[in-house]
Design a protein around this motif. Structure first.
Motif, PDB file in Angstrom:
ATOM      1  N   TYR A   1      -5.445 -56.205   2.998  1.00 55.28           N
ATOM      2  CA  TYR A   1      -4.074 -56.616   2.656  1.00 55.28           C
ATOM      3  C   TYR A   1      -3.766 -57.943   3.341  1.00 55.28           C
ATOM      4  CZ  TYR A   1      -3.316 -51.945   0.779  1.00 55.28           C
ATOM      5  OH  TYR A   1      -3.400 -50.788   0.040  1.00 55.28           O
TER       6      TYR A   1
ATOM      7  N   THR B   1      -9.392 -38.633   5.674  1.00 55.93           N
ATOM      8  CA  THR B   1      -8.291 -38.726   6.626  1.00 55.93           C
ATOM      9  C   THR B   1      -7.266 -39.779   6.213  1.00 55.93           C
ATOM     10  OG1 THR B   1      -9.673 -40.234   7.858  1.00 55.93           O
ATOM     11  CG2 THR B   1      -9.584 -37.958   8.651  1.00 55.93           C
ATOM     12  N   THR B   2      -6.107 -39.691   6.805  1.00 57.86           N
ATOM     13  CA  THR B   2      -5.055 -40.657   6.528  1.00 57.86           C
ATOM     14  C   THR B   2      -5.508 -42.063   6.944  1.00 57.86           C
ATOM     15  OG1 THR B   2      -2.745 -41.189   6.919  1.00 57.86           O
ATOM     16  CG2 THR B   2      -3.879 -40.089   8.714  1.00 57.86           C
ATOM     17  N   GLY B   3      -5.216 -43.028   6.077  1.00 57.65           N
ATOM     18  CA  GLY B   3      -5.602 -44.414   6.359  1.00 57.65           C
ATOM     19  C   GLY B   3      -7.025 -44.752   5.951  1.00 57.65           C
ATOM     20  N   ALA B   4      -7.739 -43.797   5.337  1.00 53.05           N
ATOM     21  CA  ALA B   4      -9.138 -44.025   4.952  1.00 53.05           C
ATOM     22  C   ALA B   4      -9.282 -45.075   3.854  1.00 53.05           C
ATOM     23  CB  ALA B   4      -9.775 -42.723   4.502  1.00 53.05           C
ATOM     24  N   GLY B   5      -8.234 -45.252   3.045  1.00 54.44           N
ATOM     25  CA  GLY B   5      -8.292 -46.235   1.971  1.00 54.44           C
ATOM     26  C   GLY B   5      -8.230 -45.629   0.581  1.00 54.44           C
ATOM     27  N   LYS B   6      -7.858 -44.355   0.489  1.00 54.31           N
ATOM     28  CA  LYS B   6      -7.830 -43.666  -0.807  1.00 54.31           C
ATOM     29  C   LYS B   6      -6.801 -44.280  -1.758  1.00 54.31           C
ATOM     30  CE  LYS B   6      -6.826 -39.762   1.198  1.00 54.31           C
ATOM     31  NZ  LYS B   6      -6.692 -40.212   2.597  1.00 54.31           N
ATOM     32  N   SER B   7      -5.571 -44.449  -1.273  1.00 54.90           N
ATOM     33  CA  SER B   7      -4.540 -45.029  -2.134  1.00 54.90           C
ATOM     34  C   SER B   7      -4.857 -46.484  -2.454  1.00 54.90           C
ATOM     35  CB  SER B   7      -3.164 -44.935  -1.471  1.00 54.90           C
ATOM     36  OG  SER B   7      -2.815 -43.590  -1.282  1.00 54.90           O
ATOM     37  N   THR B   8      -5.470 -47.171  -1.511  1.00 58.54           N
ATOM     38  CA  THR B   8      -5.854 -48.572  -1.734  1.00 58.54           C
ATOM     39  C   THR B   8      -6.838 -48.655  -2.898  1.00 58.54           C
ATOM     40  OG1 THR B   8      -5.514 -49.051   0.612  1.00 58.54           O
ATOM     41  CG2 THR B   8      -6.898 -50.600  -0.631  1.00 58.54           C
TER      42      THR B   8
ATOM     43  N   TYR C   1      -3.286 -54.410  -6.875  1.00 57.90           N
ATOM     44  CA  TYR C   1      -3.933 -55.482  -6.104  1.00 57.90           C
ATOM     45  C   TYR C   1      -5.266 -55.795  -6.749  1.00 57.90           C
ATOM     46  CZ  TYR C   1      -0.640 -54.124  -2.430  1.00 57.90           C
ATOM     47  OH  TYR C   1       0.487 -53.830  -1.727  1.00 57.90           O
TER      48      TYR C   1
END
Ligand code: ATP
Ligand code: MG
Length: 230
Positions: free
Chosen positions: A18, A43-50, A59
Motif C-alpha cells: 500500500y 491469521t489477521t493481516g496475512a493479506g487475504k483481503s488484499t 488496487y
C-alpha cells in the motif's frame, strides 16, 4: 474484449504494497483453474483481503500481473471486469430501496421474473415474500428490517443474478443462528456452482465445501491442499 470469461485466474509474480508502505504480497504466484472453489484462510493481516482487492481491481499490483483467461486485468474494460468479477463483502451492503432493486444492483436490465428466480435459487424467496410489501419492501424502512443472515441471502441473490465467472466472497465473521447458518451454506453451494470462487473463509463448513484450501501467512501461501488433507 472478453465475450464470456471462463474464469481462469492467475497471479503472475505479483508484488504489492500500500503506497510507500511495506510489501504485503512479495512475488506472489497462484494459479486457479476455471470453476475451482478456493478457501483462503490465515491469521489477521496475512493479506487475504488484499489479494481479493487485487482481483476486483480495487488496487493494481506494484509489479507483476493478475490475469483472467490470460488477459491482464488492466487490459479489460471496466464493463468487462464488472461482468466477470463480483465481490461479496462481509458487510453484505444493502442500499436504501426495494429488495428487488437491491438484488438487481449489478443487472439493472433484469426482469422481475429473473430477480425472483435468483432469490429462489439461493433460498431468499421465502423470507422476502413474508416482508410487508414483498419484493417492493424498502429494506431500510420500518417493517422492512432484515437480519444479518437475510442480508447475506439478498447479497447472494444479487451475485447469482450478476452471474460472474469469478466470485470473491469475504465471509462474514458474525455468528448466525443455526437455521440461518444452514440456509447460507446451502445458498453458497448453489452460488459456487460453475464458477471460479475465492472465499475468505471463517467457517469450517465453508472450508469443507472448497476444492482447495490455501493457508496464508505474511503474504505467502504456506499450505495449499485439498480440505481433507488439512
Ligand atoms: P483479516 O483476517 O484481519 O481480514 P487480512 O488477511 O485480510 O486480515 P489484509 O487486510 O489484506 O489482511 O491486510 C494485510 C496487511 O496490509 C496488513 O498489515 C494491513 O495492516 C495492511 N493494510 C490493509 N489495508 C491497508 C490500507 N488500505 N492501507 C495500508 N495498509 C493496509
Ligand atoms: Mg480481511
Amino acid at each position: 474484449a472478453l465475450p464470456q470469461a471462463r474464469g481462469h485466474l492467475e497471479f503472475d509474480d505479483v508484488t504489492f504494497g500500500y503506497g510507500e508502505g511495506k510489501t504485503i504480497l512479495p512475488d506472489f504466484r497462484l494459479d486457479i483453474p476455471e470453476g475451482q472453489t478456493v478457501a483462503l484462510v490465515g491469521t489477521t493481516g496475512a493479506g487475504k483481503s488484499t489479494l481479493a482487492k487485487l482481483v476486483s481491481r480495487f488496487y493494481d499490483p506494484t509489479r507483476g500481473r493478475v490475469t483472467l483467461d490470460g488477459i491482464d486485468l488492466r487490459d479489460l474494460s471496466q464493463a468487462d471486469l464488472r461482468r466477470a468479477v463480483v465481490m461479496v463483502t462481509q458487510e453484505a451492503y444493502l442500499f436504501s430501496g426495494s429488495v428487488a432493486d437491491n438484488i438487481a444492483l449489478g443487472r439493472p436490465d433484469a426482469s422481475y421474473d429473473e430477480i425472483v428466480a435468483a432469490a429462489k435459487a439461493v433460498g431468499a424467496h421465502e423470507f422476502i415474500e413474508q416482508l410487508p410489501d414483498g419484493y417492493d419492501t424498502d429494506v431500510n424502512k420500518r417493517g422492512g428490517r432484515v437480519s444479518a443472515g437475510q442480508r447475506q441471502l439478498v447479497s447472494f441473490a444479487r451475485a447469482f443474478l450478476a452471474d460472474p465467472s469469478v466470485l470473491i466472497l469475504d465471509e462474514a465473521t458474525a455468528s448466525l443462528d443455526i437455521p440461518s447458518e444452514r440456509a447460507i451454506q446451502k445458498a453458497l453451494q448453489t452460488l459456487l456452482a460453475d464458477r471460479t470462487a475465492i472465499i475468505i473463509a471463517h467457517r469450517l463448513s465453508t472450508v469443507e465445501i472448497a476444492d482447495r484450501v490455501l493457508v496464508m501467512e505474511h503474504g505467502r501461501i504456506i499450505e495449499d491442499d485439498a480440505p481433507e488433507a488439512l
